[in-house]
Design a protein around this motif. Sequence first.
Motif: not given
Length: 142
Positions: A53-64
């Motif tokens: 879920x984190x990897x999917x969310x980080x597609x469009x949200x900045x990693x930081x």
Amino acid sequence: MSDTGRSANSWLTLLLAGVFEIGYALSVGGSHGFTRLTWSLVAVVFFLLTLWALSVALRTIDVSIGYAVWAGIGAAGAALLGPVFFDETLSAGQAVWLGVIIVGVVWLKLADRPEKTQEPVETPRVAHGTPARAQEAQVAER
């Protein structure tokens, strides 16, 4: 899908990743160092779910930002639910600082709102779907 819809879905997925992180943290605690099979298996499942879920969310949200929110949700949730599931305590001071984390996470989400921009204007069309340039060419020929 619009950028706003994609952003909302990413934030919901990040929230879900945070919930999975809470499940992971609590199940690791219940596994007693991975010596209890049931809790250990639950921990592995939550671990895989939270990373997915984190990897999917980080597609469009900045990693930081995404990582900070994910870690904050996991830390606050585990600290709040630890006393419910285990023999842990939560002092007033700890509760205050967890509140600061939660306010910070909400503030980060509010800061992620995109600025309003004007929609691009399409080429005006006239009757029967003829583009304005074609109409201008027809007028110039007359």
